[in-house]
Design a protein around this motif. Structure first.
Motif, PDB file in Angstrom:
ATOM      1  N   UNK A  43       2.661  17.819   6.931  1.00 45.71           N
ATOM      2  CA  UNK A  43       1.496  18.241   6.435  1.00 45.71           C
ATOM      3  C   UNK A  43       0.359  17.097   6.635  1.00 45.71           C
ATOM      4  N   UNK A  44      -1.026  17.466   6.875  1.00 45.67           N
ATOM      5  CA  UNK A  44      -1.681  16.396   6.686  1.00 45.67           C
ATOM      6  C   UNK A  44      -1.846  15.655   5.551  1.00 45.67           C
ATOM      7  N   UNK A  45      -1.479  16.303   4.339  1.00 43.43           N
ATOM      8  CA  UNK A  45      -1.420  15.362   3.101  1.00 43.43           C
ATOM      9  C   UNK A  45      -0.573  14.022   3.286  1.00 43.43           C
ATOM     10  N   UNK A  46       0.604  14.487   4.156  1.00 48.69           N
ATOM     11  CA  UNK A  46       1.781  13.099   4.487  1.00 48.69           C
ATOM     12  C   UNK A  46       0.998  12.333   5.229  1.00 48.69           C
ATOM     13  N   UNK A  47       0.116  12.592   6.231  1.00 47.62           N
ATOM     14  CA  UNK A  47      -0.396  11.292   6.881  1.00 47.62           C
ATOM     15  C   UNK A  47      -1.434  10.631   5.881  1.00 47.62           C
ATOM     16  N   UNK A  48      -2.287  11.347   5.169  1.00 49.10           N
ATOM     17  CA  UNK A  48      -3.455  10.541   4.269  1.00 49.10           C
ATOM     18  C   UNK A  48      -2.321   9.712   3.031  1.00 49.10           C
ATOM     19  N   UNK A  49      -1.178  10.142   2.680  1.00 47.44           N
ATOM     20  CA  UNK A  49      -0.501   9.564   1.574  1.00 47.44           C
ATOM     21  C   UNK A  49       0.411   8.258   2.385  1.00 47.44           C
ATOM     22  N   UNK A  50       0.727   8.517   3.712  1.00 47.27           N
ATOM     23  CA  UNK A  50       1.449   7.461   4.471  1.00 47.27           C
ATOM     24  C   UNK A  50       0.340   6.266   4.554  1.00 47.27           C
ATOM     25  N   UNK A  51      -0.826   6.670   4.921  1.00 52.41           N
ATOM     26  CA  UNK A  51      -1.882   5.551   5.177  1.00 52.41           C
ATOM     27  C   UNK A  51      -2.087   4.953   4.087  1.00 52.41           C
ATOM     28  N   UNK A  52      -2.113   5.659   2.625  1.00 54.85           N
ATOM     29  CA  UNK A  52      -2.448   4.886   1.434  1.00 54.85           C
ATOM     30  C   UNK A  52      -1.481   4.009   1.273  1.00 54.85           C
ATOM     31  N   UNK A  53      -0.071   4.273   1.584  1.00 56.72           N
ATOM     32  CA  UNK A  53       1.143   3.534   1.208  1.00 56.72           C
ATOM     33  C   UNK A  53       1.204   2.232   2.111  1.00 56.72           C
ATOM     34  N   UNK A  54       0.846   2.428   3.297  1.00 56.43           N
ATOM     35  CA  UNK A  54       0.774   1.488   4.263  1.00 56.43           C
ATOM     36  C   UNK A  54      -0.390   0.375   3.818  1.00 56.43           C
ATOM     37  N   UNK A  55      -1.525   0.810   3.405  1.00 57.62           N
ATOM     38  CA  UNK A  55      -2.539   0.009   2.861  1.00 57.62           C
ATOM     39  C   UNK A  55      -2.353  -0.782   1.641  1.00 57.62           C
ATOM     40  N   UNK A  56      -1.572  -0.081   0.803  1.00 59.00           N
ATOM     41  CA  UNK A  56      -0.945  -0.961  -0.547  1.00 59.00           C
ATOM     42  C   UNK A  56       0.009  -2.110  -0.006  1.00 59.00           C
ATOM     43  N   UNK A  57       0.835  -1.533   0.963  1.00 56.44           N
ATOM     44  CA  UNK A  57       2.014  -2.665   1.228  1.00 56.44           C
ATOM     45  C   UNK A  57       1.505  -3.686   1.963  1.00 56.44           C
ATOM     46  N   UNK A  58       0.271  -3.219   2.831  1.00 58.63           N
ATOM     47  CA  UNK A  58      -0.369  -4.364   3.606  1.00 58.63           C
ATOM     48  C   UNK A  58      -1.365  -5.297   2.710  1.00 58.63           C
ATOM     49  N   UNK A  59      -1.974  -4.833   1.457  1.00 56.08           N
ATOM     50  CA  UNK A  59      -2.709  -5.604   0.593  1.00 56.08           C
ATOM     51  C   UNK A  59      -1.567  -6.537  -0.050  1.00 56.08           C
ATOM     52  N   UNK A  60      -0.352  -6.004  -0.539  1.00 54.47           N
ATOM     53  CA  UNK A  60       0.573  -6.712  -1.150  1.00 54.47           C
ATOM     54  C   UNK A  60       1.144  -7.864  -0.277  1.00 54.47           C
TER      55      UNK A  60
END
Length: 118
Positions: A43-60
């Motif tokens: 689903x397109x929502x999965x892509x948006x969610x994945x990008x958010x998860x990766x951004x949070x992990x990158x920020x951490x």
């Protein structure tokens, strides 16, 4: 420098994948039949969610050096003795609250508006 655990992303992908036969990490119960109800594809929502998860992990990961420095400064900094903390707390603040008896009263509609029921 430590990196984010791959198990987090593995779990994220497996939850959104077609095969959920393995239980969620730490959960030994048999998966629910509701888990079989899944979308037919990505689903397109999965892509948006994945990008958010990766951004949070990158920020951490980017914060790790600052967090390490802060932890080191705290551990090597001045400390207070326990007696100083005990002296700062009023004696009655350490007592457990008295047990309530009976049921808690739920506010009526009029109570919320500052009125009383007739």
């Amino acid at each position: 420098m430590a990196t984010a655990s791959p198990s987090l992303l593995t779990q994220w992908f497996s939850y959104r994948g077609r095969d959920r036969s393995r239980p969620i990490i730490g959960d030994r119960r048999k998966p629910s039949p509701l888990g079989d109800i899944q979308p037919p594809g990505w689903l397109p929502e999965y892509t948006a969610e994945l990008l958010k998860v990766l951004n949070v992990l990158g920020g951490l990961v980017a914060l790790e050096p600052a967090q390490s420095d802060l932890l080191e400064r705290i551990c090597n900094g001045p400390t207070l003795p326990a007696s100083a903390l005990q002296a700062a707390v009023p004696a009655d603040a350490t007592k457990a609250p008295a047990a309530r008896r009976g049921r808690r009263r739920v506010a009526a509609h009029g109570d919320l508006l500052g009125e009383t029921d007739p």
